[in-house]
Write a protein that holds these residues in place. Structure first.
Motif, PDB file in Angstrom:
ATOM      1  N   THR A  93      -7.926   0.008  -5.973  1.00  0.00           N
ATOM      2  CA  THR A  93      -7.198  -1.088  -6.578  1.00  0.00           C
ATOM      3  C   THR A  93      -5.977  -0.531  -7.269  1.00  0.00           C
ATOM      4  O   THR A  93      -5.987   0.595  -7.751  1.00  0.00           O
ATOM      5  N   ASN A  95      -3.541  -0.817 -10.285  1.00  0.00           N
ATOM      6  CA  ASN A  95      -3.512  -1.399 -11.617  1.00  0.00           C
ATOM      7  C   ASN A  95      -2.101  -1.636 -12.150  1.00  0.00           C
ATOM      8  O   ASN A  95      -1.942  -2.112 -13.267  1.00  0.00           O
ATOM      9  N   ASN A 100      -3.160  -7.147 -11.059  1.00  0.00           N
ATOM     10  CA  ASN A 100      -3.490  -7.115  -9.643  1.00  0.00           C
ATOM     11  C   ASN A 100      -4.855  -6.482  -9.465  1.00  0.00           C
ATOM     12  O   ASN A 100      -5.032  -5.288  -9.660  1.00  0.00           O
ATOM     13  N   TYR A 101      -5.849  -7.274  -9.079  1.00  0.00           N
ATOM     14  CA  TYR A 101      -7.188  -6.760  -8.874  1.00  0.00           C
ATOM     15  C   TYR A 101      -7.568  -6.763  -7.414  1.00  0.00           C
ATOM     16  O   TYR A 101      -8.736  -6.734  -7.067  1.00  0.00           O
TER      17      TYR A 101
END
Lengths: 115, 115
Positions: A93, A95, A100-101
């Motif tokens: 992911t 960050n 934003n996940y």
């Protein structure tokens, strides 16, 4: 965008064997790596994670160290059991930006452990 | 603590129909994401919602849509179904703030078969 490359398998081992599943990635921003596991007929379960470079995540005998210099997060277990048979996914992911996940997944590695 | 609940678990539709899938996140989790899992494409990000707003969207056609309600429950809708939409649709929730904010907890999925 981010991309994750992991050993595709399938991998077949005997009980008590040593396991390594390689995972490398390309990413922008500040990625956090994860390993998820999927047992037959189920959703994904978080296995372990790392937050910053050189972090080692560990859970249920599995370990992975976040190596920023080699952009890798290889999964290892010293002695596998039949119950470890599942599909393992490396994921990342980003960050950056704080909101934003979105996870980017590898293709998954099917592990079968025989008694 | 109840996990992520997805309904229905299995469903069969025919081409051209539409389908709605539901996801109830873990209590206190405010972010809900959706992923599509197929044998060919693997796990692909559909979209993510936070506080009833879509924050991120993957590369899927407009036939795929979603929403989030004030209680954080989410639905996704696929209209004009195609054979290629047959997949396992996974919902995941996360705290979206604080420690562990980017850790996703997945549901068991909704398996859609399009005939």
């Amino acid at each position: 965008g981010n991309s994750v490359t992991q050993m595709e398998g399938p991998v077949t081992l005997s009980e008590e064997a040593f396991l390594t599943i390689n995972c490398t990635y390309t990413a922008t921003g500040y990625p956090s790596p994860f390993w998820y596991v999927q047992y037959p007929g189920e959703g994904l379960q978080l296995l372990l994670k790392a937050t910053k470079a050189d972090d080692k995540g560990s859970n249920k005998g599995f370990e992975a160290t976040y190596r920023k210099e080699t952009t890798s997060f290889h999964l290892e277990k010293g002695s596998v059991q039949v119950s470890d048979s599942a599909v393992y996914f490396c994921a990342l992911t980003d960050n950056s930006g704080g909101s934003n996940y979105k996870l980017t997944f590898g293709k998954g590695t099917l592990l079968t452990v025989n008694p | 603590k109840a996990g992520v609940t997805q309904t229905p678990r299995y469903l069969i539709k025919t081409r051209g129909q539409q389908v709605t899938l539901s996801c109830s996140p873990i209590s206190g989790h405010r972010s809900v994401s959706w992923y599509q899992q197929t044998p060919g494409q693997g796990l692909q990000f559909l979209f993510e919602y936070f506080s009833e707003t879509q924050r991120n969207k993957g590369n899927f056609p407009g036939r795929f849509s979603g929403r989030q309600f004030s209680n954080s429950r989410s639905e996704m809708n696929v209209s004009t179904l195609e054979l290629g939409d047959s997949a396992l649709y996974l919902c995941a929730s996360s705290l979206a703030q604080g420690r562990g904010a980017n850790v996703l907890t997945f549901g068991a999925g909704s398996r859609l078969t399009v005939l």
